[in-house]
Design a protein around this motif. Structure first.
Motif, short mmCIF file in Angstrom:
data_model
loop_
_atom_site.label_atom_id
_atom_site.label_comp_id
_atom_site.label_asym_id
_atom_site.label_seq_id
_atom_site.Cartn_x
_atom_site.Cartn_y
_atom_site.Cartn_z
N LEU A 107 7.86 -20.36 73.72
CA LEU A 107 7.08 -20.63 74.94
C LEU A 107 7.94 -21.36 75.98
O LEU A 107 7.90 -21.03 77.17
CB LEU A 107 5.84 -21.47 74.61
N PHE A 108 8.71 -22.35 75.54
CA PHE A 108 9.57 -23.10 76.46
C PHE A 108 10.58 -22.19 77.14
O PHE A 108 10.74 -22.23 78.36
CB PHE A 108 10.29 -24.22 75.69
N ASN A 109 11.26 -21.35 76.37
CA ASN A 109 12.27 -20.47 76.96
C ASN A 109 11.65 -19.43 77.88
O ASN A 109 12.23 -19.08 78.91
CB ASN A 109 13.15 -19.85 75.87
N SER A 149 10.17 -11.80 80.10
CA SER A 149 11.45 -11.49 79.45
C SER A 149 11.24 -10.45 78.37
O SER A 149 10.19 -10.40 77.73
CB SER A 149 12.05 -12.75 78.83
N ARG A 150 12.26 -9.64 78.17
CA ARG A 150 12.32 -8.80 76.99
C ARG A 150 12.67 -9.70 75.82
O ARG A 150 13.38 -10.70 76.00
CB ARG A 150 13.43 -7.75 77.12
N LEU A 151 12.22 -9.35 74.65
CA LEU A 151 12.53 -10.18 73.48
C LEU A 151 14.03 -10.22 73.21
O LEU A 151 14.56 -11.26 72.80
CB LEU A 151 11.77 -9.69 72.25
N THR A 152 14.72 -9.11 73.43
CA THR A 152 16.17 -9.10 73.18
C THR A 152 16.89 -10.08 74.10
O THR A 152 17.85 -10.73 73.68
CB THR A 152 16.77 -7.69 73.37
N ASP A 153 16.43 -10.22 75.34
CA ASP A 153 17.04 -11.18 76.26
C ASP A 153 16.67 -12.61 75.88
O ASP A 153 17.50 -13.51 75.93
CB ASP A 153 16.62 -10.89 77.70
N LEU A 154 15.42 -12.80 75.52
CA LEU A 154 14.94 -14.12 75.12
C LEU A 154 15.66 -14.61 73.86
O LEU A 154 15.97 -15.79 73.73
CB LEU A 154 13.43 -14.06 74.88
N ASN A 155 15.97 -13.69 72.98
CA ASN A 155 16.56 -14.04 71.68
C ASN A 155 17.92 -14.71 71.80
O ASN A 155 18.33 -15.43 70.90
CB ASN A 155 16.64 -12.80 70.79
N GLN A 156 18.62 -14.53 72.92
CA GLN A 156 19.93 -15.17 73.07
C GLN A 156 19.84 -16.69 73.13
O GLN A 156 20.82 -17.38 72.92
CB GLN A 156 20.66 -14.63 74.29
N TYR A 157 18.64 -17.23 73.40
CA TYR A 157 18.45 -18.67 73.48
C TYR A 157 17.83 -19.27 72.22
O TYR A 157 17.61 -20.47 72.16
CB TYR A 157 17.55 -19.01 74.68
N LEU A 158 17.53 -18.42 71.25
CA LEU A 158 16.82 -18.86 70.06
C LEU A 158 17.68 -18.70 68.82
O LEU A 158 18.60 -17.90 68.80
CB LEU A 158 15.52 -18.04 69.90
N LEU A 159 17.34 -19.44 67.80
CA LEU A 159 18.08 -19.37 66.56
C LEU A 159 17.23 -18.71 65.47
O LEU A 159 17.10 -19.20 64.37
CB LEU A 159 18.51 -20.78 66.13
N ILE A 160 16.62 -17.58 65.83
CA ILE A 160 15.87 -16.79 64.85
C ILE A 160 16.28 -15.33 65.03
O ILE A 160 16.78 -14.94 66.07
CB ILE A 160 14.33 -16.95 64.98
N SER A 161 16.04 -14.54 63.99
CA SER A 161 16.43 -13.14 64.05
C SER A 161 15.49 -12.37 64.98
O SER A 161 14.36 -12.79 65.25
CB SER A 161 16.40 -12.53 62.65
N GLN A 162 15.96 -11.22 65.43
CA GLN A 162 15.15 -10.37 66.30
C GLN A 162 13.84 -9.95 65.62
O GLN A 162 12.78 -10.04 66.24
CB GLN A 162 15.97 -9.15 66.74
N LEU A 181 29.63 -24.03 76.84
CA LEU A 181 30.30 -23.17 77.82
C LEU A 181 31.54 -22.52 77.24
O LEU A 181 31.83 -21.36 77.54
CB LEU A 181 30.62 -23.97 79.08
N HIS A 182 32.27 -23.25 76.41
CA HIS A 182 33.44 -22.68 75.75
C HIS A 182 33.03 -21.49 74.88
O HIS A 182 33.66 -20.43 74.90
CB HIS A 182 34.16 -23.73 74.90
N MET A 183 31.94 -21.66 74.12
CA MET A 183 31.50 -20.59 73.23
C MET A 183 30.98 -19.40 74.03
O MET A 183 31.21 -18.24 73.66
CB MET A 183 30.41 -21.11 72.28
N GLU A 184 30.29 -19.66 75.13
CA GLU A 184 29.76 -18.56 75.95
C GLU A 184 30.87 -17.79 76.65
O GLU A 184 30.69 -16.60 76.94
CB GLU A 184 28.77 -19.10 76.98
N ALA A 185 32.01 -18.43 76.89
CA ALA A 185 33.11 -17.77 77.59
C ALA A 185 33.96 -16.91 76.66
O ALA A 185 34.81 -16.15 77.12
CB ALA A 185 34.01 -18.83 78.25
N ARG A 186 33.75 -16.99 75.38
CA ARG A 186 34.54 -16.24 74.40
C ARG A 186 34.30 -14.76 74.49
O ARG A 186 33.33 -14.24 74.80
CB ARG A 186 34.23 -16.70 72.99
#
Length: 151
Positions: free
Chosen positions: A46-48, A57-70, A146-151
């Motif tokens: 809900l927060f994201n 949001s599409r769930l696939t896009d939302l999932n990039q901010y969450l630590l659960i499987s699709q 940011l380091h991890m996102e830039a990889r």
């Protein structure tokens, strides 16, 4: 890139400390009263969604901010929809895709839980570090992300 790269030992020790701190704090957060009716993972969805500029949001896009499987997110979205907290509708840019949006009740609940959540976080950790240490923690955490996102 830092001038003085970390050793294997120091990077893994720091990661372990960060991870253990996060696990310990999350266990305490999950005990807070605001998470009796809504789990921390449900609140995270809900927060994201509430932070999406378009409100949907599409769930696939939302999932990039969450630590659960699709698949777990798909099942959770269905549960949240059945509780009246989310609604789904076709994506106007791709008829194969579905967008999820907070309902009025979902937005109300997210805000209500969020208000209590930030008070709970402060009560749990607010006295653990100084204001300067929290600022440094935020800066370092952001730098690492940011380091991890830039990889």
């Amino acid at each position: 890139m830092p001038n003085n790269p970390a050793s294997l030992r120091s990077s893994t020790a720091a990661w372990e400390a960060l991870f253990r701190a996060q696990v310990t704090v999350m266990r305490e957060i999950q005990k807070l009263p605001e998470f009796k009716a809504l789990s921390t993972k449900e609140y995270d969805v809900l927060f994201n969604l509430s932070r999406c500029p378009s409100g949907s949001s599409r769930l696939t896009d939302l999932n990039q901010y969450l630590l659960i499987s699709q698949p777990s997110l798909s099942r959770m979205a269905e549960r949240l929809e059945s509780k009246g907290l989310l609604s789904r509708h076709p994506d106007p840019t791709d008829q194969r895709a579905v967008l999820f949006t907070l309902t009025e009740e979902g937005a109300r609940l997210q805000k209500a839980v969020g208000r209590e959540h930030i008070k709970g976080i402060h009560a749990l950790i607010g006295k653990a570090l100084s204001a300067e240490e929290f600022e440094t923690l935020q800066e370092l955490s952001t730098k690492l992300r940011l380091h991890m996102e830039a990889r």
